[in-house]
Write an enzyme that holds these catalytic residues in place. Structure first.
Site, PDB file in Angstrom:
ATOM      1  N   ASP A   8       0.866  -1.196   0.000  1.00 23.40           N
ATOM      2  CA  ASP A   8       0.000   0.000   0.000  1.00 23.40           C
ATOM      3  C   ASP A   8       0.899   1.241   0.000  1.00 23.40           C
ATOM      4  O   ASP A   8       2.129   1.134   0.110  1.00 23.40           O
ATOM      5  CB  ASP A   8      -0.914  -0.007   1.237  1.00 23.40           C
ATOM      6  N   SER A   9       0.268   2.397  -0.050  1.00 24.97           N
ATOM      7  CA  SER A   9       1.016   3.659   0.048  1.00 24.97           C
ATOM      8  C   SER A   9       1.416   3.955   1.489  1.00 24.97           C
ATOM      9  O   SER A   9       2.351   4.707   1.742  1.00 24.97           O
ATOM     10  CB  SER A   9       0.142   4.810  -0.443  1.00 24.97           C
ATOM     11  N   CYS A  72      -4.606  -1.689  -1.785  1.00 18.35           N
ATOM     12  CA  CYS A  72      -4.852  -0.263  -2.027  1.00 18.35           C
ATOM     13  C   CYS A  72      -5.846  -0.151  -3.171  1.00 18.35           C
ATOM     14  O   CYS A  72      -5.565  -0.612  -4.283  1.00 18.35           O
ATOM     15  CB  CYS A  72      -3.526   0.406  -2.402  1.00 18.35           C
ATOM     16  N   GLU A 150      -3.597   7.625   9.148  1.00 20.21           N
ATOM     17  CA  GLU A 150      -2.146   7.490   9.407  1.00 20.21           C
ATOM     18  C   GLU A 150      -1.822   7.999  10.815  1.00 20.21           C
ATOM     19  O   GLU A 150      -1.077   7.369  11.548  1.00 20.21           O
ATOM     20  CB  GLU A 150      -1.340   8.313   8.381  1.00 20.21           C
ATOM     21  N   CYS A 184     -11.312   2.702   0.611  1.00 21.15           N
ATOM     22  CA  CYS A 184      -9.883   2.990   0.783  1.00 21.15           C
ATOM     23  C   CYS A 184      -9.480   2.148   1.978  1.00 21.15           C
ATOM     24  O   CYS A 184     -10.176   2.145   3.008  1.00 21.15           O
ATOM     25  CB  CYS A 184      -9.679   4.474   1.066  1.00 21.15           C
ATOM     26  N   HIS A 186      -7.379   2.510   4.141  1.00 19.43           N
ATOM     27  CA  HIS A 186      -7.107   3.261   5.376  1.00 19.43           C
ATOM     28  C   HIS A 186      -8.367   3.395   6.247  1.00 19.43           C
ATOM     29  O   HIS A 186      -8.253   3.574   7.456  1.00 19.43           O
ATOM     30  CB  HIS A 186      -6.616   4.676   5.043  1.00 19.43           C
TER      31      HIS A 186
HETATM   32  N1  DGL Z   1      -4.953   2.995   1.086  1.00 17.09           N
HETATM   33  C1  DGL Z   1      -5.158   3.475  -0.196  1.00 17.09           C
HETATM   34  C2  DGL Z   1      -6.430   3.029  -0.856  1.00 17.09           C
HETATM   35  O1  DGL Z   1      -6.977   2.015  -0.519  1.00 17.09           O
HETATM   36  C3  DGL Z   1      -4.591   4.776  -0.682  1.00 17.09           C
HETATM   37  C4  DGL Z   1      -4.480   5.960   0.222  1.00 17.09           C
HETATM   38  C5  DGL Z   1      -3.645   7.056  -0.416  1.00 17.09           C
HETATM   39  O2  DGL Z   1      -2.411   6.903  -0.417  1.00 17.09           O
HETATM   40  O3  DGL Z   1      -4.223   8.017  -0.951  1.00 17.09           O
HETATM   41  O4  DGL Z   1      -6.903   3.646  -1.765  1.00 17.09           O
END
Ligand code: DGL
Length: 262
Positions: A8-9, A72, A150, A184, A186
């Site tokens: 992931d990012s 992600c 985060e 997302c 996150h």
């Molecule tokens: N966790 C990511 C997703 O599912 C990306 C979050 C990001 O870096 O913008 O889209």
């Protein structure tokens, strides 16, 4: 035992890793996050595809990876074809759980909370047209909530005023979503806070579906019932902020955090 790369990012992919590791504890996990290019939701599509392909290919070769999970939505909705073309191992992606949400909604109104990248993708619009015909799907891209997630993982309190502002028009309208797709990875990190503001809304994410898919793909890989696999983490920039994640990552079963050398 297989070596599984979860990518992931940032910290969002942990919510997918958690589901996979719970289902398949005997495998080894490498969690890699591209914090040098975070947030992915704000990157152009060509830049995102190039960054993912370069980094994931390197990680696969350097760690004898057997299976890749792109944990992600922002990357999966654009980079999966290029990744599958580049890599010889299976690649599992994560896309917004529109189909289960369409089956769960009672009032026909679904919210999709994702990144600006994901809500703008043709892939996402096709998913909605295909799996939620006749439903009202409201889209919201919120990088500020990715950043809040985060912070939460690093031990900081969630800004509830900001969260309320982002969700405001889904709290006050005459018809509000009764089902919210956390599109997302996150956002499951913020599920308690979202539930506080939207107590009557069902939250849906893709984590358990991804874990089932990985289990299916690894069905033939022998695992010992006795030994639990290992977990370690890599980032693309081990700065002071990333170093602070070492302890939280250990709590998720990832014993070390190193910078990718490539
Ligand atoms: N966790 C990511 C997703 O599912 C990306 C979050 C990001 O870096 O913008 O889209």
């Amino acid at each position: 035992m297989a070596n599984i790369l979860v990518f992931d990012s940032g910290m969002g992919g942990l919510t997918v890793y958690r589901e996979i590791r719970r289902t398949l504890p005997a495998h080894n996990y490498v969690y890699c996050f591209d914090n040098a290019n975070f947030p992915y939701g704000e990157l152009s599509e060509p830049a995102l595809i190039a960054a993912c392909c370069r980094l994931v290919s390197h990680m696969v070769a350097a760690n004898a990876i057997d299976l890749v999970v792109i944990a992600c939505n922002t990357a999966s909705t654009i980079a999966l074809p290029a990744l599958r073309e580049t890599l010889k191992v299976p690649v599992v992606g994560v896309v917004p759980a529109i189909k289960p949400a369409a089956a769960l909604t009672h009032n026909g109104c679904i919210g999709l909370l994702a990144t600006p990248g994901t809500v703008s993708r043709a892939y996402t619009h096709t998913l909605i047209a295909q799996f939620a015909p006749g439903k009202r799907v409201l889209l919201k891209g919120a990088t500020e909530l990715v950043i809040e997630a985060e912070h939460k993982l690093a031990g900081r309190p969630v800004n509830m005023v900001l969260l309320r502002e982002v969700l405001a028009d889904w709290l006050d309208e005459a018809v509000v979503p009764d089902t919210l797709v956390l599109g997302c990875t996150h956002f499951p990190l913020l599920d308690d806070e979202i539930r506080q503001l939207m107590p009557d809304c069902q939250l849906v994410d893709s984590g358990s579906a991804v874990a089932r898919r990985v289990a299916h793909l690894l069905a033939d890989v022998p695992t010992s019932m006795l030994a639990e696999g290992k977990g370690r983490a890599y980032c693309t920039r081990l700065d002071a902020q990333a170093q602070k994640l070492t302890t939280p990552l250990q709590a998720w079963g990832l014993s070390s955090l190193e910078e990718v050398e490539f």
